[in-house]
Design a protein around this motif. Structure first.
Motif, PDB file in Angstrom:
ATOM      1  N   GLY A 185     -14.238  -2.874  -3.640  1.00 60.14           N
ATOM      2  CA  GLY A 185     -13.354  -2.150  -2.735  1.00 60.14           C
ATOM      3  C   GLY A 185     -12.074  -2.925  -2.476  1.00 60.14           C
ATOM      4  N   ASP A 188      -9.878  -2.622  -5.488  1.00 62.32           N
ATOM      5  CA  ASP A 188      -9.253  -1.313  -5.627  1.00 62.32           C
ATOM      6  C   ASP A 188      -8.175  -1.079  -4.575  1.00 62.32           C
ATOM      7  N   ASN A 189      -8.429  -1.478  -3.371  1.00 59.65           N
ATOM      8  CA  ASN A 189      -7.527  -1.099  -2.286  1.00 59.65           C
ATOM      9  C   ASN A 189      -7.788  -1.953  -1.060  1.00 59.65           C
ATOM     10  N   ARG A 192      -6.935  -0.614   2.489  1.00 59.88           N
ATOM     11  CA  ARG A 192      -7.885   0.383   2.974  1.00 59.88           C
ATOM     12  C   ARG A 192      -9.130  -0.295   3.537  1.00 59.88           C
ATOM     13  N   ALA A 195      -8.337  -1.495   6.862  1.00 60.09           N
ATOM     14  CA  ALA A 195      -8.253  -0.379   7.801  1.00 60.09           C
ATOM     15  C   ALA A 195      -9.636   0.133   8.176  1.00 60.09           C
ATOM     16  N   LEU A 196     -10.621  -0.141   7.327  1.00 59.40           N
ATOM     17  CA  LEU A 196     -11.989   0.266   7.643  1.00 59.40           C
ATOM     18  C   LEU A 196     -12.705  -0.787   8.485  1.00 59.40           C
ATOM     19  N   GLN A 302      -6.839  -3.823 -10.909  1.00 54.91           N
ATOM     20  CA  GLN A 302      -5.938  -2.825 -10.374  1.00 54.91           C
ATOM     21  C   GLN A 302      -5.100  -3.457  -9.288  1.00 54.91           C
ATOM     22  N   ARG A 306      -1.773   0.893  -8.487  1.00 50.52           N
ATOM     23  CA  ARG A 306      -2.808   1.911  -8.521  1.00 50.52           C
ATOM     24  C   ARG A 306      -2.768   2.904  -7.370  1.00 50.52           C
ATOM     25  N   ASN A 307      -2.989   2.426  -6.172  1.00 52.34           N
ATOM     26  CA  ASN A 307      -3.147   3.374  -5.069  1.00 52.34           C
ATOM     27  C   ASN A 307      -1.939   3.499  -4.174  1.00 52.34           C
TER      28      ASN A 307
ATOM     29  N   GLN B  83      -8.191   5.701  10.617  1.00 54.74           N
ATOM     30  CA  GLN B  83      -6.900   6.215  10.169  1.00 54.74           C
ATOM     31  C   GLN B  83      -6.979   6.911   8.815  1.00 54.74           C
ATOM     32  N   THR B  84      -6.142   7.935   8.674  1.00 58.00           N
ATOM     33  CA  THR B  84      -5.926   8.521   7.354  1.00 58.00           C
ATOM     34  C   THR B  84      -4.430   8.461   7.087  1.00 58.00           C
ATOM     35  N   HIS B  87      -0.567   9.288   1.745  1.00 57.79           N
ATOM     36  CA  HIS B  87      -1.101   9.329   0.384  1.00 57.79           C
ATOM     37  C   HIS B  87      -2.544   8.879   0.484  1.00 57.79           C
ATOM     38  N   SER B  89      -5.628   7.220   0.704  1.00 60.92           N
ATOM     39  CA  SER B  89      -5.825   5.848   0.274  1.00 60.92           C
ATOM     40  C   SER B  89      -7.302   5.622  -0.005  1.00 60.92           C
ATOM     41  N   LEU B  90      -7.666   5.675  -1.287  1.00 61.01           N
ATOM     42  CA  LEU B  90      -9.081   5.628  -1.650  1.00 61.01           C
ATOM     43  C   LEU B  90      -9.374   4.491  -2.619  1.00 61.01           C
ATOM     44  N   PHE B  91     -10.644   4.417  -3.034  1.00 57.61           N
ATOM     45  CA  PHE B  91     -11.055   3.385  -3.985  1.00 57.61           C
ATOM     46  C   PHE B  91     -11.209   4.028  -5.350  1.00 57.61           C
ATOM     47  N   GLY B  92     -10.198   3.796  -6.184  1.00 53.15           N
ATOM     48  CA  GLY B  92     -10.063   4.554  -7.418  1.00 53.15           C
ATOM     49  C   GLY B  92     -11.165   4.394  -8.436  1.00 53.15           C
ATOM     50  N   GLU B 151     -10.749  11.174   2.328  1.00 56.47           N
ATOM     51  CA  GLU B 151     -10.181  10.158   3.199  1.00 56.47           C
ATOM     52  C   GLU B 151     -10.607  10.379   4.646  1.00 56.47           C
ATOM     53  N   LEU B 154     -13.974   8.984   5.093  1.00 63.72           N
ATOM     54  CA  LEU B 154     -13.928   7.529   5.233  1.00 63.72           C
ATOM     55  C   LEU B 154     -13.570   7.139   6.657  1.00 63.72           C
TER      56      LEU B 154
END
Lengths: 323, 256, 294
Positions: A185, A188-189, A192, A195-196, A302, A306-307, B83-84, B87, B89-92, B151, B154
């Motif tokens: 995770g 990848d990002n 994010r 933020a989680l 990545q 990527r994101n 938060q969302t 764009h 924001s995910l884990f590709g 999202e 999540l």
């Protein structure tokens, strides 16, 4: 699928275990070297393929482990797995000391910092003569003993194979755990993940230390196999070759880099002598080809592209740090 | 009654630019509070000041009465801010289910026994956002609307007290927008929502209160009706006070 | 104070000489990193190439002509290599900066191995050209004239680079691209040409630095990695794309390498690492760029 991989892995280990009965001693030694390098490549993959941290100085931890094990074997004793444990510990400590700095950087800056770390450790190895033997290195390392018997070629091979299996299994289990998923995770990002509510720096640091520990273990195996440790074992070329192995084999799979490591060793040690020892030249060319042809780019690495909308590392770093 | 989220004199400067200038904001628990304003008003900056990605230059941010001004983004997320982003924001590299599992696992200790509980919750969340049965699809293969739904899953995994949404309707087709509005409407009152949005129809559809920002300052906070009829808001959006309708639905002639 | 200065003057002067050499080497790396975010890991190999060219053409007893020839040839070869690198990196532009860095890593490996093929693995020494191989007495110490000449040459080159970047159109394009690349391409400037120019000229300077440094460092395998690290540290501390920053950082690093090693021996490496680490953590954009650019 998972079961099939398990069977494939088990079969591979069995085949490998039987190898010394079918191969000449020289081939067995080469295979031993492959296993050592494969463990190094796998440990690097945990950082590169899973956490997305491109480390170019990983040979430093191999070197620290190798020197620690060699020194221990020469001055204390070379019994059983003790030097290996020392090597693992040394690698972990070195990674812990340098990692807390490294994980505060990203992408290209991380690459630069790890490169610098690697070079500085290599320089220290060259100059700290009383402990490391300077540019001559530590030679005359006594053979590893199991009980009272020193190990010969086949014995060393099985010793290395056993340690490789253990080390690889540790990496494998970690990669499949929730911790491993969190690392992916982060790769990848990372924003994010933060933020989680994940304390991403802590995860990266742990990955760094674990990776360094296993690299140290590989170093201990190197010392046991070569019975000699020189500064070039932890130099830039070794680090570059390790990264090459990961990229060629496919990062993010753990076993791919092992195959990549086999390729690197074959080219360097088997084909190399036929081209005047210029194996790294061929490898460099292969590497360039792989970088161009890899469909997903240096697989699994990545990066900002990527994101998020494309942002150069410097700016992305600034943005993330605006405070 | 303690505000679910409040900002007191929050400001943020970048060099000479005062992007956010002394903003006061009180969001009551259970509200669906919209944050609107013309471009450059400081909405995104304020958003980031609340989530913790940016640190304030001055003022205070409080969550449920607790001062969180000095806390990092990670800490705030753990205290219940979800938060969302604009764009999604995910884990590709993962499937939709694996994406949600990552979010869920942060709240479940890594004990093997809990695995079943994790996947049960993943299914629950996916169904809740309308992605039931899409769990095995790679996140990168989802449609734009589905990515936004994912999202949202999540963000909800952590049972946030305050959910911050940055332009949830951005880039969505009318059908997707309607579906999203339905999802947001269905969220329980225990989740307070603050959303930044340009789509004024969505705002007036969902919002219970609206705050208008302009040039970094709060222009007006009030009910949608109050905002709609305010001359100052018109000025901020159009430049000069005019009698022309600002929002569709007021008259059939669109503002020129 | 004066006695301390007296005892360490040689080291300090060495540090200045190394500093200018590092500046010549690092400025190309800094500009291309600042402009394209490409980490050119082959930069050290180009330095080594220059050093070997100096040995090959000027040998152990160079005349002025031979030395000058080495400078010119190294410059041209460097320029060509830089151009080739720009072409090679081009197709990877969409794939991200890491892939580009890895490509340059592969090139670095290939070049350094090719050099080992052609020139062997021994350490090669190069003597300074006649006239510059004497020593001169400075404050009671004998000091090699060549290093003083290097300081002079370095200072001149620094001024030239400064003038080009600050006063010419090309220079302003470079500065603009460093500050905001998207804006520059939006106004219709072909980034590729600017990149080609910067990579070409930067590589030219790296090779020239190799020639200039040959009388001090010689030529040997592994030198490329060593100077690459030093150049990277200069770039990071000085700030990406900042000429002034590169100069100050280079002089600073030169002192650490010279005076630092004289006073602290092996601990000097750790000072270097520490400085790099601190800057990367605290101010990753370097000490001399404006923060929060764009």
């Amino acid at each position: 699928m998972r079961a099939r991989l398990g069977y494939a892995g088990g079969a591979a280990v069995l085949v490998l275990a039987a190898a010394p009965y079918f191969l000449a001693p020289y081939a067995t030694t080469t295979l031993t070297r492959m296993l050592v390098f494969a463990l190094l490549a796998a440990s690097l993959d945990l950082l590169v393929g899973f956490a997305g941290l491109p480390a170019l100085g990983h040979a430093a931890y191999v070197g620290v482990g190798a020197y620690a094990a060699a020194w221990f074997a020469k001055n204390v004793g070379s019994a059983g797995p003790v030097p290996l444990v020392i090597a693992l510990g040394a690698g972990a400590v070195a990674a812990a000391a340098t990692g807390w700095v490294a994980v505060r950087t990203h992408g290209v800056f991380f690459l630069m910092l790890t490169l610098a770390i690697g070079e500085i450790v290599a320089q220290a190895a060259e100059t700290w003569e009383p402990v490391t033997g300077g540019s001559n290195g530590l030679y005359g390392v006594p053979a590893t003993r199991i009980g009272d018997t020193p190990l010969a070629v086949a014995g060393v091979y099985w010793y290395v194979l056993a340690a490789f299996v253990v080390g690889f299994l540790v990496l494998w289990l970690v990669s499949r755990s929730p911790f491993g998923a969190a690392l992916r995770g982060i790769r990848d990002n990372e924003p994010r993940m933060r933020a989680l509510g994940y304390a991403t720096r802590r995860y990266k640091y742990l990955a760094f230390v674990l990776s360094g520990a296993i690299a140290g273990l590989a170093g201990g195996l190197l010392a046991a196999q070569q019975r000699l440790v020189t500064p070039s074992d932890l130099g830039f070329t070794t680090a570059a070759l390790a990264l090459l192995a990961v990229i060629i084999g496919g990062s993010g799979s753990l076993w791919g880099p092992c195959l990549g490591a086999a390729v690197v060793i074959v080219v360097r040690d088997v084909v190399g002598p036929d081209i005047d020892g210029h194996g790294p030249l061929l490898l460099g060319l292969v590497f360039i080809l792989v970088v161009y042809l890899l469909p997903r780019g240096a697989a699994g690495l990545q990066w900002p592209t990527r994101n998020r909308p494309t942002a150069p590392p410097a700016r992305a770093l600034e943005e993330a740090r605006r405070s | 009654m303690t505000a679910a989220l409040s900002c007191q004199s929050v400001s943020r400067t970048f060099g000479a630019l005062r992007a956010v200038d002394g903003v006061d904001l009180e969001i009551r628990p259970g509200a669906r509070h919209a944050l609107i304003g013309p471009n450059g008003a400081g909405k995104t900056t304020l958003f980031r000041l609340i989530t913790g990605l940016l640190r304030v230059s001055g003022g205070q941010v409080s969550l449920g009465g607790r001062d969180i001004t000095r806390l990092s983004e990670v800490r705030r997320a753990r205290l219940g801010i979800g938060q969302t982003l604009q764009h999604a924001s995910l884990f590709g590299s993962m499937t939709a289910a694996e994406n949600v599992a990552l979010a869920v696992r942060r709240h479940v200790p890594p004990v093997p026994v809990r695995e079943r509980a994790v996947w049960a919750r993943v299914d629950e969340l996916l169904t809740g956002v309308g992605l039931a049965g899409r769990g095995r699809v790679a996140a990168a293969a989802l449609s734009h609307g589905e990515r936004k739904q994912l999202e949202l899953a999540l963000a909800l995994a952590g049972r946030p007290r305050v959910l911050l949404m940055d332009e949830p309707a951005a880039g969505m087709s009318a059908a997707d927008r309607a579906r999203l509005a339905g999802l947001v409407r269905a969220l329980p009152e225990s989740v307070t929502i603050l959303f930044v949005e340009h789509d004024l129809d969505l705002v007036f559809d969902l919002a219970t209160e609206v705050t208008v920002l302009s040039l970094g300052r709060v222009l007006l906070t009030g009910t949608p009706a109050e905002v709609r009829s305010s001359p100052e808001v018109r000025t901020a959006y159009l430049g000069t006070a005019r009698d022309e309708p600002l929002f569709l639905g007021e008259a059939d002639v669109p503002a020129s | 104070m004066l006695t301390w200065l007296d005892a360490n003057l040689v080291s300090i002067l060495n540090g200045v000489a190394i500093g200018f050499l590092l500046f010549i080497l690092a400025i190309g790396l800094s500009l291309i990193f600042g402009m394209m975010d490409v980490l050119n890991l082959a930069h050290g190999a180009l330095f080594l190439l220059g050093a070997y060219l100096a040995w090959m053409l000027a040998g152990a007893d160079p005349g002025w002509g031979a030395f000058a020839l080495a400078l010119v040839v190294a410059g041209l070869v460097g320029l060509a290599c830089g151009g080739a690198l720009a072409v090679m990196v081009e197709p990877l532009r969409r794939r991200g900066h890491l892939d580009q860095a890895l490509l340059t890593l592969g090139v670095a490996l290939v070049v350094s191995e090719l050099l080992a093929v052609f020139f062997g693995r021994d350490v090669r020494a190069v003597n300074p050209p006649p006239g510059l191989d004497r020593t001169v007495t400075v404050l009671g110490e004998a000091y090699p004239v060549y290093r003083l000449a290097l300081i002079g040459a370095g200072a001149v080159l620094a001024v030239v680079v400064h003038l080009v970047v600050e006063r010419t159109t090309v220079g302003s394009l470079v500065r603009a691209t460093v500050a905001d690349r998207d804006m520059v391409s939006a106004i219709g400037v072909d980034n590729r040409k600017v990149r080609l120019a910067v990579l070409g000229l930067g590589s030219l300077m790296a090779a020239v630095a190799g020639v200039l440094g040959a009388p001090i460092y010689g030529a040997r395998p592994g030198l490329d990695a060593t100077v690459l690290i030093l150049a990277l540290v200069v770039v990071v501390i000085g700030g990406l794309g900042s000429v002034r920053g590169a100069l100050v950082a280079a002089l600073l690093i030169g002192q650490i390498e010279s005076l630092g090693r004289a006073l602290l021996a092996d601990a000097a490496s750790f000072v270097l690492f520490g400085a790099l680490a601190i800057v990367l953590i605290a101010r990753p954009q370097g000490l001399f760029t404006r923060s929060g650019a764009s």
